[in-house]
Design a protein around this motif. Sequence first.
Motif, PDB file in Angstrom:
ATOM      1  N   GLY A 194     -22.261  -5.595 -11.168  1.00 15.78           N
ATOM      2  CA  GLY A 194     -23.404  -5.245 -11.998  1.00 15.78           C
ATOM      3  C   GLY A 194     -22.971  -4.860 -13.405  1.00 15.78           C
ATOM      4  N   ARG A 195     -23.945  -4.587 -14.256  1.00 20.98           N
ATOM      5  CA  ARG A 195     -23.654  -4.193 -15.619  1.00 20.98           C
ATOM      6  C   ARG A 195     -23.137  -2.758 -15.644  1.00 20.98           C
ATOM      7  NH1 ARG A 195     -28.831  -5.228 -19.176  1.00 20.98           N
ATOM      8  NH2 ARG A 195     -27.364  -4.416 -20.726  1.00 20.98           N
ATOM      9  N   PRO A 196     -22.218  -2.431 -16.562  1.00 22.21           N
ATOM     10  CA  PRO A 196     -21.762  -1.049 -16.684  1.00 22.21           C
ATOM     11  C   PRO A 196     -22.954  -0.121 -16.980  1.00 22.21           C
ATOM     12  CG  PRO A 196     -20.372  -2.533 -17.959  1.00 22.21           C
ATOM     13  CD  PRO A 196     -21.566  -3.332 -17.516  1.00 22.21           C
ATOM     14  N   GLN A 197     -22.909   1.073 -16.395  1.00 19.10           N
ATOM     15  CA  GLN A 197     -23.978   2.046 -16.594  1.00 19.10           C
ATOM     16  C   GLN A 197     -23.478   3.207 -17.447  1.00 19.10           C
ATOM     17  OE1 GLN A 197     -25.454   3.081 -12.639  1.00 19.10           O
ATOM     18  NE2 GLN A 197     -27.272   1.863 -13.072  1.00 19.10           N
ATOM     19  N   GLU A 198     -24.254   3.564 -18.445  1.00 17.20           N
ATOM     20  CA  GLU A 198     -23.899   4.677 -19.320  1.00 17.20           C
ATOM     21  C   GLU A 198     -24.536   5.972 -18.802  1.00 17.20           C
ATOM     22  OE1 GLU A 198     -23.717   2.210 -23.536  1.00 17.20           O
ATOM     23  OE2 GLU A 198     -25.566   3.200 -22.913  1.00 17.20           O
ATOM     24  N   ARG A 199     -23.734   7.015 -18.714  1.00 18.29           N
ATOM     25  CA  ARG A 199     -24.264   8.340 -18.414  1.00 18.29           C
ATOM     26  C   ARG A 199     -24.445   9.089 -19.727  1.00 18.29           C
ATOM     27  NH1 ARG A 199     -25.283  10.003 -13.612  1.00 18.29           N
ATOM     28  NH2 ARG A 199     -24.524   8.731 -11.858  1.00 18.29           N
ATOM     29  N   LEU A 200     -25.666   9.605 -19.903  1.00 16.96           N
ATOM     30  CA  LEU A 200     -26.059  10.233 -21.164  1.00 16.96           C
ATOM     31  C   LEU A 200     -26.102  11.741 -21.013  1.00 16.96           C
ATOM     32  CD1 LEU A 200     -28.990   7.771 -21.514  1.00 16.96           C
ATOM     33  CD2 LEU A 200     -26.968   7.698 -22.962  1.00 16.96           C
ATOM     34  N   THR A 203     -20.061   9.064 -20.192  1.00 16.25           N
ATOM     35  CA  THR A 203     -19.133   8.171 -19.486  1.00 16.25           C
ATOM     36  C   THR A 203     -19.789   6.806 -19.336  1.00 16.25           C
ATOM     37  OG1 THR A 203     -19.965   8.830 -17.304  1.00 16.25           O
ATOM     38  CG2 THR A 203     -18.062  10.051 -18.170  1.00 16.25           C
ATOM     39  N   VAL A 204     -18.959   5.816 -19.082  1.00 14.81           N
ATOM     40  CA  VAL A 204     -19.432   4.468 -18.758  1.00 14.81           C
ATOM     41  C   VAL A 204     -18.864   4.109 -17.399  1.00 14.81           C
ATOM     42  CG1 VAL A 204     -19.488   2.037 -19.399  1.00 14.81           C
ATOM     43  CG2 VAL A 204     -19.559   3.807 -21.179  1.00 14.81           C
ATOM     44  N   GLU A 205     -19.759   3.788 -16.460  1.00 19.56           N
ATOM     45  CA  GLU A 205     -19.337   3.475 -15.100  1.00 19.56           C
ATOM     46  C   GLU A 205     -19.424   1.974 -14.879  1.00 19.56           C
ATOM     47  OE1 GLU A 205     -22.013   5.725 -12.722  1.00 19.56           O
ATOM     48  OE2 GLU A 205     -21.056   7.652 -13.179  1.00 19.56           O
ATOM     49  N   ASN A 206     -18.333   1.392 -14.414  1.00 19.36           N
ATOM     50  CA  ASN A 206     -18.300  -0.041 -14.117  1.00 19.36           C
ATOM     51  C   ASN A 206     -18.610  -0.253 -12.647  1.00 19.36           C
ATOM     52  OD1 ASN A 206     -17.479  -1.039 -16.726  1.00 19.36           O
ATOM     53  ND2 ASN A 206     -15.481  -0.085 -16.335  1.00 19.36           N
ATOM     54  N   ASN A 207     -19.782  -0.765 -12.378  1.00 17.96           N
ATOM     55  CA  ASN A 207     -20.194  -1.030 -11.001  1.00 17.96           C
ATOM     56  C   ASN A 207     -19.842  -2.462 -10.617  1.00 17.96           C
ATOM     57  OD1 ASN A 207     -21.333   1.539 -10.783  1.00 17.96           O
ATOM     58  ND2 ASN A 207     -23.253   0.821 -11.708  1.00 17.96           N
ATOM     59  N   THR A 208     -19.294  -2.626  -9.431  1.00 14.95           N
ATOM     60  CA  THR A 208     -18.916  -3.960  -8.956  1.00 14.95           C
ATOM     61  C   THR A 208     -20.140  -4.872  -8.891  1.00 14.95           C
ATOM     62  OG1 THR A 208     -17.156  -2.989  -7.635  1.00 14.95           O
ATOM     63  CG2 THR A 208     -17.811  -5.242  -7.097  1.00 14.95           C
ATOM     64  N   THR A 221     -27.914   8.515 -15.915  1.00 15.35           N
ATOM     65  CA  THR A 221     -28.158   7.156 -16.384  1.00 15.35           C
ATOM     66  C   THR A 221     -29.632   7.007 -16.752  1.00 15.35           C
ATOM     67  OG1 THR A 221     -28.731   6.288 -14.204  1.00 15.35           O
ATOM     68  CG2 THR A 221     -26.382   6.317 -14.807  1.00 15.35           C
ATOM     69  N   ARG A 222     -29.944   5.960 -17.447  1.00 18.69           N
ATOM     70  CA  ARG A 222     -31.339   5.689 -17.796  1.00 18.69           C
ATOM     71  C   ARG A 222     -32.179   5.519 -16.529  1.00 18.69           C
ATOM     72  NH1 ARG A 222     -27.954   3.686 -21.461  1.00 18.69           N
ATOM     73  NH2 ARG A 222     -28.489   3.625 -23.696  1.00 18.69           N
ATOM     74  N   GLN A 223     -31.588   4.870 -15.513  1.00 21.20           N
ATOM     75  CA  GLN A 223     -32.327   4.662 -14.265  1.00 21.20           C
ATOM     76  C   GLN A 223     -32.627   5.991 -13.574  1.00 21.20           C
ATOM     77  OE1 GLN A 223     -29.647   3.098 -15.276  1.00 21.20           O
ATOM     78  NE2 GLN A 223     -30.012   0.868 -15.188  1.00 21.20           N
ATOM     79  N   GLU A 224     -31.661   6.903 -13.558  1.00 19.47           N
ATOM     80  CA  GLU A 224     -31.878   8.215 -12.946  1.00 19.47           C
ATOM     81  C   GLU A 224     -32.936   9.005 -13.700  1.00 19.47           C
ATOM     82  OE1 GLU A 224     -27.379   8.888 -11.107  1.00 19.47           O
ATOM     83  OE2 GLU A 224     -27.892   9.615 -13.122  1.00 19.47           O
ATOM     84  N   LEU A 225     -32.937   8.909 -15.012  1.00 23.83           N
ATOM     85  CA  LEU A 225     -33.950   9.593 -15.809  1.00 23.83           C
ATOM     86  C   LEU A 225     -35.338   9.024 -15.522  1.00 23.83           C
ATOM     87  CD1 LEU A 225     -32.055   9.852 -19.218  1.00 23.83           C
ATOM     88  CD2 LEU A 225     -32.577  11.720 -17.643  1.00 23.83           C
ATOM     89  N   ALA A 226     -35.420   7.719 -15.367  1.00 21.29           N
ATOM     90  CA  ALA A 226     -36.712   7.099 -15.061  1.00 21.29           C
ATOM     91  C   ALA A 226     -37.231   7.564 -13.702  1.00 21.29           C
ATOM     92  CB  ALA A 226     -36.581   5.577 -15.104  1.00 21.29           C
ATOM     93  N   ARG A 227     -36.343   7.610 -12.702  1.00 23.18           N
ATOM     94  CA  ARG A 227     -36.777   8.068 -11.376  1.00 23.18           C
ATOM     95  C   ARG A 227     -37.210   9.531 -11.415  1.00 23.18           C
ATOM     96  NH1 ARG A 227     -32.322   4.894  -9.561  1.00 23.18           N
ATOM     97  NH2 ARG A 227     -30.990   6.753  -9.474  1.00 23.18           N
ATOM     98  N   HIS A 228     -36.467  10.359 -12.131  1.00 19.43           N
ATOM     99  CA  HIS A 228     -36.755  11.797 -12.142  1.00 19.43           C
ATOM    100  C   HIS A 228     -38.058  12.104 -12.882  1.00 19.43           C
ATOM    101  CE1 HIS A 228     -35.579  16.022 -11.708  1.00 19.43           C
ATOM    102  NE2 HIS A 228     -36.022  16.209 -12.941  1.00 19.43           N
ATOM    103  N   THR A 229     -38.302  11.402 -13.975  1.00 18.25           N
ATOM    104  CA  THR A 229     -39.484  11.690 -14.790  1.00 18.25           C
ATOM    105  C   THR A 229     -40.717  10.920 -14.354  1.00 18.25           C
ATOM    106  OG1 THR A 229     -38.913   9.945 -16.380  1.00 18.25           O
ATOM    107  CG2 THR A 229     -38.053  12.173 -16.807  1.00 18.25           C
TER     108      THR A 229
END
Length: 427
Positions: free
Chosen positions: A68-74, A61-66, A29-37
Amino acid sequence: MVARRTARDLRSENRFEVLHALFELGPSTRQELARHTGLSPATVATLVTEFLSEGVLRIATVENNTGGRPQERLTVDPGRGRIVGVDVAETYVDATVYDLALGALGQGEVALDEHENDPSYVADGIVRAIESAVAAGGAEHEHIIGVSVSMPGHVHPEAGVSVFAPNWDWRDVHIEKMLAHLLVPVYVDNPLKAVVLSEMWFGAGRVVDTMAVVNLGTGVGAGIAIDGALVRGTTNNAGEWGHTLLELDGRPCRCGRRGCVEAYLGAPGLRTTLAGIDPEHRTLRQPRQRDFVEAVAEGLAEGDPALKDLAHRTAHYLAAALGDLVNMLNVPTVTLTGWASEALAAHLLPAVRDELPHHVMPGSLPGLTVEPSRVPGNAVALGMAAFTLQQFLNRLGLGSPAGTGPWADRGRGLGPAGLGQQPGQGL
């Protein structure tokens, strides 16, 4: 004097960090990329948008979190193009076709006569290996975005020139021009740079950011990464550890000096050592270097006493030479790669590890590891493919010089969909 970094340089480096993170993490996800970089979420979001617009990334994939907004995996889109990485050595040419996610699709190999050094002969072998790999990988010619060719010795990447290849006695061979009829962008570099880049992306570099990657084959050298940056030197000639001194006034080396590390640890050096142990040994009857080294490995597995002596002496040479390398660079990790290493590492490394404390300064010894490379497939071809991927991004305006040294797009136009050719053209 170090050139001042510009905002454009920083943006390019950020793009590289996002792409590198995807290779390390997989679909993210964009959030995971931000944390990693360590980049800000806003910066990552902007860069991801650029990658998506060029088709370099896709939504896996698109993950629907309860709540929250759906998260896209890139992920990197493997179908965006095909890349050919080529490993040229004195005894063979090995070409591999990769998708844009650097997954191997097909491989082709052509044997070279180690006594034949005409550039046109080698260039013909390169073309035949590429054609074989393209056919094996089912790659459409119009989808090939570039070819990267690793040449032994001193290479000038920006000019596409083999400046000096001592084992062939080459000087200023314009290998890129000799391959211009391929009608795709061609990038030429040195295998030491390729192996360390592949180790940074797919091997030990996932755990450490400072290392030396020692390549053992006909020649010997070391790729170097310091703090996550590939070390090239002023003229792209860093890493010629094989031409540092192991014995003053020792064996003649093909570079013209005497006593070089390569004269003892390269495949011809192993033959010289064995001839000194047993001049009539049957293994010396093997005319080809690779056959000779494979016969040594087979004999060691059978407990041949002369070959055990050869392994003991070679491990002694390797430990001493690695000690100098570690003392100079203070690297915590050394990996061994190359066709000779693959055949002999299991027989050499235990003795090398036992002896290293006698050659390494105490301050550089804690935590030092020496292991075989675990990069999958041909590490040189994979590293060269990674260079081609970066060059492709550069042509799209998404490239980065971070950690990889100088780049040059030498005027080659992009064909349909930016795939490197005009309609009807191909390899």
